[in-house]
Write a protein that holds these residues in place. Sequence first.
Motif, mmCIF file in Angstrom:
data_model
loop_
_atom_site.group_PDB
_atom_site.id
_atom_site.type_symbol
_atom_site.label_atom_id
_atom_site.label_comp_id
_atom_site.label_asym_id
_atom_site.label_seq_id
_atom_site.Cartn_x
_atom_site.Cartn_y
_atom_site.Cartn_z
ATOM 1 N N TYR A 11 -2.645 3.721 5.445
ATOM 2 C CA TYR A 11 -3.737 4.694 5.452
ATOM 3 C C TYR A 11 -3.849 5.356 6.823
ATOM 4 O O TYR A 11 -3.513 4.761 7.857
ATOM 5 C CB TYR A 11 -5.057 4.019 5.076
ATOM 6 C CG TYR A 11 -5.146 3.642 3.617
ATOM 7 C CD1 TYR A 11 -5.710 4.504 2.698
ATOM 8 C CD2 TYR A 11 -4.646 2.429 3.159
ATOM 9 C CE1 TYR A 11 -5.789 4.174 1.349
ATOM 10 C CE2 TYR A 11 -4.723 2.074 1.818
ATOM 11 C CZ TYR A 11 -5.294 2.957 0.924
ATOM 12 O OH TYR A 11 -5.359 2.614 -0.399
ATOM 13 N N GLN A 46 -7.605 10.891 1.376
ATOM 14 C CA GLN A 46 -7.835 10.136 2.593
ATOM 15 C C GLN A 46 -7.213 10.873 3.776
ATOM 16 O O GLN A 46 -6.017 11.094 3.837
ATOM 17 C CB GLN A 46 -7.224 8.738 2.460
ATOM 18 C CG GLN A 46 -7.823 7.706 3.397
ATOM 19 C CD GLN A 46 -7.171 7.718 4.766
ATOM 20 O OE1 GLN A 46 -5.997 8.016 4.881
ATOM 21 N NE2 GLN A 46 -7.942 7.412 5.794
ATOM 22 N N ALA A 88 -5.735 3.585 -4.062
ATOM 23 C CA ALA A 88 -6.204 4.671 -3.199
ATOM 24 C C ALA A 88 -7.564 5.178 -3.640
ATOM 25 O O ALA A 88 -8.467 5.380 -2.822
ATOM 26 C CB ALA A 88 -5.184 5.805 -3.181
#
Length: 984
Positions: free
Chosen positions: A563, A710, A702
């Motif tokens: 991430y 993101q 996710a």
Amino acid sequence: MRSKPTHSIRVDDRARVPFAMLGVLLLVSSVGVVATLETRPEPHIDDDPSAALDRTTAASQTAVRAAVVDATETAAQSPLTEADPNSSIGAALAGREDDPLDAYLALLIYLETGERLEHTSQGIGGETTATASLPAVDPTAESVDRALGRIDLQTPAEPGVETGTLRVTVEDVSFEVERRGETLSHRKQDLTVTVASTLHELHERTDEYEARLNTGIFDETTGYDGFGRRLAARLYPVAYLKIAQKYRKPDDFGNITPNEHTEVLANHAAFSIQKSTFGTTDPHGERTMRGAWACMGADIGEELMASKSNSEDGYDAAQFCSDLEYVYGDQEGELPDAPTLTEVAEDEVVGSKFANATVEIPIDEFADLAYYDVVGEDVGWDEDDPMSGDAFEGSEAIDSEDTPDSLDTLIDTASGEIPGVVDSVYSASVRAEDDVETSGALPSADPPKQVANNLGNWTEAYADRETLVLNSETCVEGETLWRDSTDQRRPLYEYEVTLVNEYEQTRTWDWNGTEGTNRTEMTDDHNRTGSITSTDRSTRRFEVTVKIEGRHSHGAALDGAGYDGRIDHAFRPGGSVRPSPQRQRVGNFEEIHDGAIERIFGAHTDPDDLPSTLAQRIDPEAVFRAEQLVSTLAYEDERWIDVPVEPDDEAALEAWLEAEAYDVRADVKRQIGPLSVERHELLTADNSPIKRYTDALRRNRASLVVDGEQGGYENAPAKARAELRLAYVESVIDAVEAVGDSHEGLRDGVEQEVTDHLGEDAAAANDVLDTSLGIGQDALNGDIEENAGSLDGSPLTGNARFDVRGAPTYLSLDTVEREDVAAVRPAGTPPLETEGATHAPLTARYANPIGYPGVPVVPYPGLWFASVSVWDVEVKGEYARFEVSAADGAPDSPSGTTYIREDRRVSVDIGGEQYALGRVDPIEFSSRTLVVGVVPGGSPGVGDTDQWFDCADSWDSVGPGFDPDGPNIECPGDRDGNPTHDSE
């Protein structure tokens, strides 16, 4: 006056000839014949030896054909299956590579041919004789072996020999013509005949029938040719009928596979194999099965009715069966069709919840387990959940390395993830890297000319050499860099230190020369004591640049998962995401600034005031080399140093994250699942189907972790929230994996337990549970095809038809006597021997090794979607007599051939004496079948509640001579190990 009579010969109107005329005619004719014969020459007798041999050979060919036909009929009546190596003739047969029947048939053909050739002699002219012969056979192995070597059998298994025929060659038949003791001609010739015979087809089909009866459930990789699988295909619907009822009412059906029901299904399976092998069945089979079906149905019905009512007015199934006496088909009237096994189970099983092909496994249990793990709470089990009681203890009893030792193994991982989440996000570290540059050199005074010209008389006074800082200029500048980026790792500050020093060096040399030296050469600048000095000056510049970079939340799992680690408000307060709405300030990692200066330079000062602090640290007069300046600055470089950062209110943050855990649990339950799984997969799949949830969780990770796309985080609490969500999702995956591993371990344990129980009978199967349960699925779905057999015809046999008859037709667990079945007699005795004539046609036993209350397939509370129980059924049987006839209508044997297998000895007549050859084995078999019961969870159990291991009274003896009053093999019946049999 009368006239005299007149005599005449004439033909009247009807063309009659007087008898007197006929007599005259015969007399004249006979005289003529005699005269003719007397004038003929003497007759010639034809005694040509070649012609005599030809006629004898033709007669011998016919004799061989008849001998072969008779021999095949004799062999079919007593088809030798085992030659006796202890008898001289039996040893000769046993030593041959061919089938004992073929060796026996060859010997019969030889003996029969030799006997028939004795009647083929041809007499010619009274003194000439043509004969055919074979060497006589002595009752020795050598003589028999020589005789067998003269017979060449070619069966339909060999190329060029049609089905239903037999080609036989008798080699070296001796032909001889003799006259008055003198041999006129002699020759040896092979005689070959082809006769219609179904002997080998009957033999092969009967062997096939016996082999298929002896085929266990695991001896076949595909198809349903063997007895084991066909019995399983019949056991499954009936067993599942009972299991379905037992699922609803655990006290019903103390035994799922009682031996008396196995008897019925075993006979039905045997008849189906007859049909597949011979294309027909025993003509009395259907009649006996009707009564057996009715008896079994009555037995099942009695228990069902007893479970639905407390009344004692129900019927007695035992009496009903006794009244039937297995002659149900003898009653008059049209008989109804027997039900199929699928129809038997249809009302109770097919279409019910019990038979649903799939089960839906919700994610809820895993989501809850992960929630308790993340928030650090103990799992609150429902005390009424049977899975946490006896059922789970049953699963613990299964031995497997991967199966947890106790329930706590799966739930004691609830260590609490929230503090770890806070620590992993609220973390920071700094590192310094320096760049040091130096320009200019230190001063270096050269020796004066006088010294240089007379080095031998001057010595430098090194102790007096001195380098001093005459002048110094210091500059320290700082720059703030962290505002230029939102990267997780970024530059924070840069400090540049510049030091310029002016140095002077002084060197001194002392005179150590002789007095004769002209000292007047010294200038007034030099002292008169014998010393001389030299000086030099230079400027040197030092530049030290210290760059400090910082990073935050570098231990977060989000970063390892790929991430984006950027945070808008990282090293400064702010951001709209906040644990408490009333809080106006949200702290992030702003402590890193002062922490960086303290950790790198050891200074408790503001980053903007650091230049003056560093300038104060510098002592220019002590700096001649760059490392001295670096040492004076006193900073730590080349390694990451943690900087303490904390949330403004850690308790509020943790409470907020716990609420977030509750929310993400709801999101998981809403977005993931349920998982549809074939119920049988819970038992048979190598990899637990539960683990399929891991793929679904990773695909949706996710969307569960962050909202929308993101692209970094607004502030530290926002990342903490995402970190918490990721930790929760990973905890769900861990829970799925843990339960899946436990499921696989239990499955392997059940498999191993059953495999160990079956022993070598399971050696042929890679997966006993999967194999057996697959058969059960086919049986319940009606997907089993049992093909019927046929016999190909030939020009000699046409379309042969089989007729199969077993004695007894129906193989019962009860023994039969001579008065019941005429074929019953003691082992190895002639047919008329009746003393001690008792026969045990069938025996059976069953075990329920994985039994009551069964084993939950997934050993975890709340995931009791299925339970498994296993029944091991073994059957042994023997016919007192089994015969197969083939009516082919062939001219050699218009009545057909009857092939008989029964327990009897075989002998042969040689020279008027009987000699033992061996024996005929009866049709006997032993087969093992496994029934795997998989039912939905929730029931207290589906295993047997009576004996877990029960045997028929005759176990494990079949055939003649069984004494029901004699000792029998102990059968561990109840679960305490007390031996039981059906009669006990």
